[in-house]
Write an enzyme that holds these catalytic residues in place. Structure first.
Site, PDB file in Angstrom:
ATOM      1  N   GLY A 143     -50.111  48.575 -27.427  1.00 45.02           N
ATOM      2  CA  GLY A 143     -51.160  49.111 -28.311  1.00 45.02           C
ATOM      3  C   GLY A 143     -50.777  49.047 -29.778  1.00 45.02           C
ATOM      4  O   GLY A 143     -51.563  48.620 -30.632  1.00 45.02           O
ATOM      5  N   ARG A 144     -49.548  49.432 -30.103  1.00 48.13           N
ATOM      6  CA  ARG A 144     -49.134  49.487 -31.511  1.00 48.13           C
ATOM      7  C   ARG A 144     -48.792  48.107 -32.073  1.00 48.13           C
ATOM      8  O   ARG A 144     -48.424  47.994 -33.240  1.00 48.13           O
ATOM      9  CB  ARG A 144     -47.966  50.464 -31.674  1.00 48.13           C
ATOM     10  CG  ARG A 144     -46.779  50.199 -30.759  1.00 48.13           C
ATOM     11  CD  ARG A 144     -45.814  51.376 -30.742  1.00 48.13           C
ATOM     12  NE  ARG A 144     -44.746  51.240 -29.766  1.00 48.13           N
ATOM     13  CZ  ARG A 144     -44.813  51.633 -28.505  1.00 48.13           C
ATOM     14  NH1 ARG A 144     -45.915  52.178 -28.038  1.00 48.13           N
ATOM     15  NH2 ARG A 144     -43.781  51.485 -27.690  1.00 48.13           N
ATOM     16  N   GLU A 200     -43.226  55.492 -32.217  1.00 51.98           N
ATOM     17  CA  GLU A 200     -43.575  55.418 -30.795  1.00 51.98           C
ATOM     18  C   GLU A 200     -42.663  54.391 -30.114  1.00 51.98           C
ATOM     19  O   GLU A 200     -42.365  54.503 -28.927  1.00 51.98           O
ATOM     20  CB  GLU A 200     -45.057  55.045 -30.621  1.00 51.98           C
ATOM     21  CG  GLU A 200     -45.624  55.474 -29.275  1.00 51.98           C
ATOM     22  CD  GLU A 200     -47.132  55.262 -29.139  1.00 51.98           C
ATOM     23  OE1 GLU A 200     -47.569  54.097 -29.198  1.00 51.98           O
ATOM     24  OE2 GLU A 200     -47.870  56.252 -28.971  1.00 51.98           O
ATOM     25  N   HIS A 230     -45.456  61.765 -58.167  1.00 57.09           N
ATOM     26  CA  HIS A 230     -45.871  63.075 -58.669  1.00 57.09           C
ATOM     27  C   HIS A 230     -45.931  64.099 -57.546  1.00 57.09           C
ATOM     28  O   HIS A 230     -46.557  65.152 -57.693  1.00 57.09           O
ATOM     29  CB  HIS A 230     -47.228  62.946 -59.372  1.00 57.09           C
ATOM     30  CG  HIS A 230     -47.137  62.021 -60.550  1.00 57.09           C
ATOM     31  ND1 HIS A 230     -46.797  62.450 -61.811  1.00 57.09           N
ATOM     32  CD2 HIS A 230     -47.275  60.671 -60.635  1.00 57.09           C
ATOM     33  CE1 HIS A 230     -46.766  61.407 -62.633  1.00 57.09           C
ATOM     34  NE2 HIS A 230     -47.048  60.313 -61.941  1.00 57.09           N
ATOM     35  N   LYS A 267     -57.206  49.777 -25.096  1.00 54.76           N
ATOM     36  CA  LYS A 267     -56.495  48.873 -24.191  1.00 54.76           C
ATOM     37  C   LYS A 267     -56.774  49.271 -22.738  1.00 54.76           C
ATOM     38  O   LYS A 267     -57.145  48.452 -21.921  1.00 54.76           O
ATOM     39  CB  LYS A 267     -54.997  48.925 -24.492  1.00 54.76           C
ATOM     40  CG  LYS A 267     -54.164  48.041 -23.594  1.00 54.76           C
ATOM     41  CD  LYS A 267     -52.711  48.043 -24.005  1.00 54.76           C
ATOM     42  CE  LYS A 267     -51.869  47.349 -22.936  1.00 54.76           C
ATOM     43  NZ  LYS A 267     -50.456  47.276 -23.281  1.00 54.76           N
ATOM     44  N   LYS A 288     -50.647  65.009 -22.541  1.00 56.84           N
ATOM     45  CA  LYS A 288     -52.013  64.642 -22.091  1.00 56.84           C
ATOM     46  C   LYS A 288     -52.335  65.351 -20.784  1.00 56.84           C
ATOM     47  O   LYS A 288     -53.426  65.890 -20.609  1.00 56.84           O
ATOM     48  CB  LYS A 288     -52.093  63.126 -21.842  1.00 56.84           C
ATOM     49  CG  LYS A 288     -52.022  62.258 -23.077  1.00 56.84           C
ATOM     50  CD  LYS A 288     -52.220  60.790 -22.670  1.00 56.84           C
ATOM     51  CE  LYS A 288     -51.832  59.847 -23.777  1.00 56.84           C
ATOM     52  NZ  LYS A 288     -51.837  58.439 -23.376  1.00 56.84           N
ATOM     53  N   GLU A 308     -59.870  60.633 -25.877  1.00 59.45           N
ATOM     54  CA  GLU A 308     -60.478  60.715 -27.204  1.00 59.45           C
ATOM     55  C   GLU A 308     -61.517  59.604 -27.390  1.00 59.45           C
ATOM     56  O   GLU A 308     -62.648  59.854 -27.844  1.00 59.45           O
ATOM     57  CB  GLU A 308     -59.418  60.557 -28.301  1.00 59.45           C
ATOM     58  CG  GLU A 308     -58.461  61.720 -28.444  1.00 59.45           C
ATOM     59  CD  GLU A 308     -57.216  61.580 -27.574  1.00 59.45           C
ATOM     60  OE1 GLU A 308     -57.267  60.856 -26.544  1.00 59.45           O
ATOM     61  OE2 GLU A 308     -56.198  62.197 -27.910  1.00 59.45           O
TER      62      GLU A 308
END
Ligand code: F6P
Length: 552
Positions: free
Chosen positions: A270-271, A356, A395, A208, A515, A214
């Protein structure tokens, strides 16, 4: 937006009294007193059938929870979001992911701009590009057909695309494989590119902001890999790199032709973005029609949320149940358990969406939510979401769900018609799906365990306490539309909870400090000179040990 303190309202006090009563009963009691609740405590949101009867609620509880939503002004807040008011007050932005799925003939003018026209212009250019890639008209630099798409992004620019790509594999063009690189750990890009045929690989750089460390680092590494493979020919980049971003300037600075950029807008968080151009990898996989079917599913759930009375509104009911457990019973986490291997990344995706969004400690007006803590759990906000597909989870961690000391509400998601009908396997899967919620709700008493002939000393160990609340969501089949409905459902659950808590679900300031500190530390890790010991004592010592291990 204001954030009235709901804990001071009559609706909250009524729920406190309700909690005292319900905490003293059991699901066994509730079902034996009212067998009709299994049919009645249900609601349908488009194609999603919700059974919430296995919750510690009665009809009266639901009425009181709905009163709470009314006291929170939920109706006007939904209207404000859909209308494009700047409800993200800390960033002064509209929150309009719902506009991403409005039909072409809708109109919505926000801040003087027709957003529906903008959305469809981008969808059309994505579709044209996707058709070219899928048909083989768009090739790599050397003329080879694209067979691998690598999406480089992180957070919302990764989790949604991966989740949906995995979920919709049954609808995919199997001639195009999508891979996803997100982590700054060099292993991620290394392993993803390893063995790839560079001539038939297309990279999508999705960010965005186009400023995320990253993503830009991974994208540079991938570009270097490609250019090196083409013997240093930089002109190859144009046919192998496209971008998805709101920031054309940074895309151009990076060296991607903005003719090959697909845009979106600051009003898409973003999410909340994989139904925008961020979903380009999904469209390349399932095709423009499949992508549009997914958008139609989102939109249908938006309309259900916007127009359905709260007592039959699936997102509102599920959100209020979450508030019920989080704020009155003090449960801190929430399991999401899809009985579908295709949804194996769904919980990871939901973690960003929910945590978030609602991991906040101050209300919209800046006051701490902890002021409400006087009433026990009243000051609690976002739950911890987690999960794995069934039956794998059975399990692994279900033991704790069944017999542990914590109450963990859980959403079970299942489908009647399998994507692949292999012998009796789907019926076996779904028999587990139905059995688990019944076992969690009704358990097994000491008398019942003893009646099986269990030795007295073992009886307490085999008692199943039950009374563990679950929702069951059952749909006919996992389709692109149903996936859209499911995601929009959780988006609106998240929003509704934020309204009740009076917090802003649409910023994420909490991720910034880490950050900044990482950027300050990076030169210390790599410099050849001994850096100043100007961090805290623990960090100084760890950095020194790291440098030693790296031979610096
Ligand atoms: O660091 C958190 C975050 O800002 C998320 O909200 C976002 O989805 C992610 O980083 C990636 O951001 P971008 O798409 O701008 O690269």
């Amino acid at each position: 937006m204001t954030s009235p303190d709901l804990t001071a309202t009559a609706a909250w006090r009524a729920l406190e009294a309700e909690h005292a009563e319900l905490a003293a009963t059991t699901l066994r009691d509730l079902f034996s007193a009212d067998p009709g609740r299994g049919e009645r405590l249900t609601a349908d949101g488009v194609e999603l059938h919700l059974d919430y009867s296995k919750n510690l609620v009665t009809d009266a509880t639901i009425t009181k929870l709905v009163d709470l939503a009314v006291a929170a002004g939920l109706e006007s807040k939904i209207a404000a979001m859909f209308a494009g008011e700047h409800i993200n007050i800390t960033e002064d932005r509209a929150v309009l992911h719902t506009a991403l799925r409005l039909p072409r003939d809708a109109t919505l003018v926000v801040d003087g701009q027709d957003v529906v026209a903008d959305v469809h212009a981008v969808l059309d250019s994505m579709s044209a590009f996707a058709e070219k890639v899928r048909s083989g008209e768009w090739t790599g630099h050397s003329g080879k057909r694209i067979t691998t798409v690598v999406n480089i992004g992180i957070g919302g620019s990764d989790l949604g695309p991966v989740m949906a790509y995995e979920a919709l594999r049954d609808y995919a063009d199997r001639g195009i494989e999508c891979r996803f690189v997100s982590n700054i750990d060099p292993t991620d890009v290394y392993e993803t590119c390893r063995g790839l045929d560079y001539e038939s690989t297309l990279f999508i750089v999705a960010s965005k902001t186009f400023g995320t460390q990253e993503t830009l680092t991974n994208a540079r590494t991938a570009r270097d890999w490609l250019v090196e493979a083409y013997d240093g020919d930089e002109t190859a980049v144009v046919k192998h790199f496209v971008a998805v971003s709101t920031n054309a300037e940074r895309v151009a600075d990076f060296g991607i032709d903005t003719a090959n950029m697909f845009g979106f807008w600051d009003w898409v968080g973003g999410r909340y973005s994989f139904d925008s151009a961020v979903g380009l990898s999904i469209m390349l996989s399932v095709g423009p029609d499949g992508f549009r079917q997914m958008l139609d599913g989102f939109h249908a759930m938006d309309e259900h949320f916007r127009t359905t009375p709260f007592e039959k509104n699936v997102p509102v009911l599920m959100a209020l149940l979450n508030v019920w457990y989080n704020n009155f019973f003090g449960t801190g986490s929430h399991a999401v358990l899809p009985y579908s291997q295709y949804l194996h990344r769904f919980a990871a995706y939901l973690q960003q969406l929910t945590m978030e969004s609602n991991g906040k400690s101050v209300r919209i007006d800046g006051t701490p939510v902890s002021e409400r803590a006087a009433g026990g759990f009243a000051g609690q906000t976002g739950e911890i979401f987690w999960g794995e597909p069934g039956t794998n989870g059975q399990h692994a961690f279900y033991q704790l769900l069944h017999q542990g000391t914590k109450m963990t509400p859980a959403d079970f998601i299942g489908f009647a018609v399998p994507n692949h009908d292999l012998g009796e396997m789907h019926d076996l899967l779904m028999s587990n799906f139905f059995a688990q919620t019944a076992a969690l709700a009704f358990g097994k008493t000491a008398d019942e365990v003893a009646a099986d002939g269990t030795p007295a000393a073992v009886v307490p160990h085999r008692v199943m306490p039950g009374n563990r609340p679950t929702n069951t969501i059952l749909a006919e089949k996992l389709t692109p539309s149903v996936l859209g409905q499911l995601v929009a459902l959780y988006e609106h659950i998240t929003f509704t909870q934020s309204v009740v808590w009076g917090i802003n679900a649409f910023d994420q300031w909490g991720v910034e400090l880490g950050k900044v500190m990482a950027n300050q530390l990076a030169p210390k890790l790599s410099s050849t000179e001994k850096p100043a010991d100007d961090s805290d004592a623990s960090t100084n010592a760890l950095v020194a040990r790291y440098r030693e291990l790296r031979g610096r």
